[in-house]
Scaffold this motif. Structure first.
Motif, PDB file in Angstrom:
ATOM      1  N   ILE A  46     -28.841  73.167  11.400  1.00 41.93           N
ATOM      2  CA  ILE A  46     -27.615  72.374  11.295  1.00 41.93           C
ATOM      3  C   ILE A  46     -26.548  72.933  12.245  1.00 41.93           C
ATOM      4  O   ILE A  46     -26.035  72.225  13.117  1.00 41.93           O
ATOM      5  CB  ILE A  46     -27.076  72.388   9.853  1.00 41.93           C
ATOM      6  CG1 ILE A  46     -28.142  71.906   8.867  1.00 41.93           C
ATOM      7  CG2 ILE A  46     -25.829  71.507   9.749  1.00 41.93           C
ATOM      8  CD1 ILE A  46     -27.737  72.069   7.403  1.00 41.93           C
ATOM      9  N   TYR A  47     -26.170  74.175  12.047  1.00 40.06           N
ATOM     10  CA  TYR A  47     -25.191  74.868  12.872  1.00 40.06           C
ATOM     11  C   TYR A  47     -25.574  76.338  12.955  1.00 40.06           C
ATOM     12  O   TYR A  47     -26.263  76.857  12.086  1.00 40.06           O
ATOM     13  CB  TYR A  47     -23.785  74.794  12.248  1.00 40.06           C
ATOM     14  CG  TYR A  47     -22.930  73.634  12.665  1.00 40.06           C
ATOM     15  CD1 TYR A  47     -22.840  72.498  11.864  1.00 40.06           C
ATOM     16  CD2 TYR A  47     -22.187  73.678  13.839  1.00 40.06           C
ATOM     17  CE1 TYR A  47     -22.030  71.429  12.238  1.00 40.06           C
ATOM     18  CE2 TYR A  47     -21.373  72.612  14.220  1.00 40.06           C
ATOM     19  CZ  TYR A  47     -21.305  71.487  13.412  1.00 40.06           C
ATOM     20  OH  TYR A  47     -20.507  70.432  13.775  1.00 40.06           O
ATOM     21  N   TYR A  48     -25.095  76.991  14.009  1.00 34.00           N
ATOM     22  CA  TYR A  48     -25.250  78.434  14.090  1.00 34.00           C
ATOM     23  C   TYR A  48     -24.046  79.051  14.783  1.00 34.00           C
ATOM     24  O   TYR A  48     -23.317  78.382  15.522  1.00 34.00           O
ATOM     25  CB  TYR A  48     -26.562  78.838  14.770  1.00 34.00           C
ATOM     26  CG  TYR A  48     -26.697  78.474  16.224  1.00 34.00           C
ATOM     27  CD1 TYR A  48     -27.050  77.183  16.598  1.00 34.00           C
ATOM     28  CD2 TYR A  48     -26.538  79.424  17.212  1.00 34.00           C
ATOM     29  CE1 TYR A  48     -27.205  76.842  17.925  1.00 34.00           C
ATOM     30  CE2 TYR A  48     -26.700  79.098  18.546  1.00 34.00           C
ATOM     31  CZ  TYR A  48     -27.040  77.806  18.900  1.00 34.00           C
ATOM     32  OH  TYR A  48     -27.205  77.483  20.221  1.00 34.00           O
ATOM     33  N   SER A  49     -23.862  80.339  14.522  1.00 36.91           N
ATOM     34  CA  SER A  49     -22.739  81.079  15.080  1.00 36.91           C
ATOM     35  C   SER A  49     -23.246  82.447  15.515  1.00 36.91           C
ATOM     36  O   SER A  49     -23.843  83.166  14.732  1.00 36.91           O
ATOM     37  CB  SER A  49     -21.641  81.239  14.022  1.00 36.91           C
ATOM     38  OG  SER A  49     -20.678  82.185  14.439  1.00 36.91           O
ATOM     39  N   GLN A  50     -22.978  82.784  16.755  1.00 38.95           N
ATOM     40  CA  GLN A  50     -23.451  84.069  17.271  1.00 38.95           C
ATOM     41  C   GLN A  50     -22.342  85.103  17.318  1.00 38.95           C
ATOM     42  O   GLN A  50     -22.602  86.286  17.570  1.00 38.95           O
ATOM     43  CB  GLN A  50     -24.082  83.880  18.645  1.00 38.95           C
ATOM     44  CG  GLN A  50     -25.355  83.039  18.570  1.00 38.95           C
ATOM     45  CD  GLN A  50     -26.043  82.858  19.904  1.00 38.95           C
ATOM     46  OE1 GLN A  50     -25.380  82.651  20.917  1.00 38.95           O
ATOM     47  NE2 GLN A  50     -27.355  82.940  19.922  1.00 38.95           N
ATOM     48  N   ILE A  51     -21.109  84.654  17.043  1.00 35.56           N
ATOM     49  CA  ILE A  51     -19.984  85.577  17.060  1.00 35.56           C
ATOM     50  C   ILE A  51     -18.837  84.943  16.286  1.00 35.56           C
ATOM     51  O   ILE A  51     -18.778  83.708  16.160  1.00 35.56           O
ATOM     52  CB  ILE A  51     -19.562  85.898  18.511  1.00 35.56           C
ATOM     53  CG1 ILE A  51     -18.665  87.126  18.571  1.00 35.56           C
ATOM     54  CG2 ILE A  51     -18.939  84.698  19.176  1.00 35.56           C
ATOM     55  CD1 ILE A  51     -18.450  87.640  19.978  1.00 35.56           C
ATOM     56  N   VAL A  52     -17.959  85.753  15.777  1.00 35.48           N
ATOM     57  CA  VAL A  52     -16.815  85.244  15.014  1.00 35.48           C
ATOM     58  C   VAL A  52     -15.999  84.264  15.861  1.00 35.48           C
ATOM     59  O   VAL A  52     -15.836  84.456  17.064  1.00 35.48           O
ATOM     60  CB  VAL A  52     -15.942  86.420  14.534  1.00 35.48           C
ATOM     61  CG1 VAL A  52     -14.675  85.911  13.853  1.00 35.48           C
ATOM     62  CG2 VAL A  52     -16.720  87.299  13.575  1.00 35.48           C
ATOM     63  N   ASN A  53     -15.516  83.222  15.200  1.00 38.19           N
ATOM     64  CA  ASN A  53     -14.681  82.185  15.820  1.00 38.19           C
ATOM     65  C   ASN A  53     -15.403  81.354  16.868  1.00 38.19           C
ATOM     66  O   ASN A  53     -14.758  80.726  17.728  1.00 38.19           O
ATOM     67  CB  ASN A  53     -13.405  82.788  16.429  1.00 38.19           C
ATOM     68  CG  ASN A  53     -12.461  83.323  15.369  1.00 38.19           C
ATOM     69  OD1 ASN A  53     -12.318  82.722  14.302  1.00 38.19           O
ATOM     70  ND2 ASN A  53     -11.833  84.435  15.653  1.00 38.19           N
TER      71      ASN A  53
END
Lengths: 113, 113
Positions: A46-53
């Motif tokens: 669905i979504y991913y984040s590799q770093i804050v913000n």
């Protein structure tokens, strides 16, 4: 013990309602992911984040939103625009760059009533 | 684009017999390959991974997997199946550019006493 905590375990949503699924990790992992699991379809990103913000859309981002204000937290909001939200949602994390596998939470089962 | 195929939705095996769960993949460049297991209403648990080196990888609970580059396969194996091995098994792949894992649709293993 370190790990990923997803809450709630079961969630019921009425038509037209937004709901937020919580995902918290104390593993000091940089990257976090949300997958949706439907019977016979495996896991879809669905979504991913590799770093804050910072975060990126996965294959099925429509009708979902996320935020990554803290390293430990990556909540997923299922909006009213998601027409078929009934599914099992899995959150995962990994240290980041490299050949690491994922650590998964125990999942949230969302049902539309 | 990366992809994973698990050609069997269901595998049945008698307790004590060897088991194989098949996986083929497609990826640009060198693959990172993983196997995970899922028990009912739980998250995924890591079994083993192939990054580089020996083509035969040993993992948790007596499982192993063989990487075959020419056949682009990464089949999961166990010499002697247990009833407690009954679960849903997922193969996953990513390339070396830190892209998210892509999962197969899963294979349900049923070990019969």
């Amino acid at each position: 013990d370190g790990g990923i905590t997803q809450s709630p375990k079961y969630l019921f949503r009425k038509e037209g309602q937004n709901v937020t699924l919580s995902c918290e990790q104390n593993l000091n992992h940089d990257a976090m992911y949300w997958y949706r699991q439907d019977p016979g379809q495996g896991l879809r990103l669905i979504y991913y984040s590799q770093i804050v913000n910072d975060f990126q859309k996965g294959d099925i981002a429509e009708g979902y939103s996320v935020s990554r204000e803290k390293k430990e937290s990556f909540p997923l909001t299922v909006t009213s625009a998601q027409k078929n939200p009934t599914a099992f949602y899995l959150c995962a994390s990994t240290p980041g760059q490299g050949n690491y596998g994922y650590t998964f939470g125990s999942g949230t089962r969302l049902t539309v009533v | 684009a990366q992809s994973v195929a698990q050609p069997e939705d269901q595998v049945n095996v008698a307790e004590g017999n060897p088991l194989t769960v098949k996986c083929t993949y497609s990826v640009s460049g060198n693959p990172y390959l993983f196997w995970y297991v899922q028990y009912p209403n739980r998250g995924l648990q890591f079994l083993l991974k192939y990054i580089t080196g020996d083509n035969l990888v040993k993992g948790s609970y007596g499982f192993e997997a063989e990487f075959n580059k020419s056949q682009t396969s990464f089949h999961l194996k166990k010499p002697s199946a247990l009833v407690s091995d009954s679960a849903l098994y997922f193969c996953a792949v990513r390339d070396t550019r830190n892209t998210p894992l892509v999962f197969g649709k899963g294979t349900r293993l049923s070990v019969i006493a």
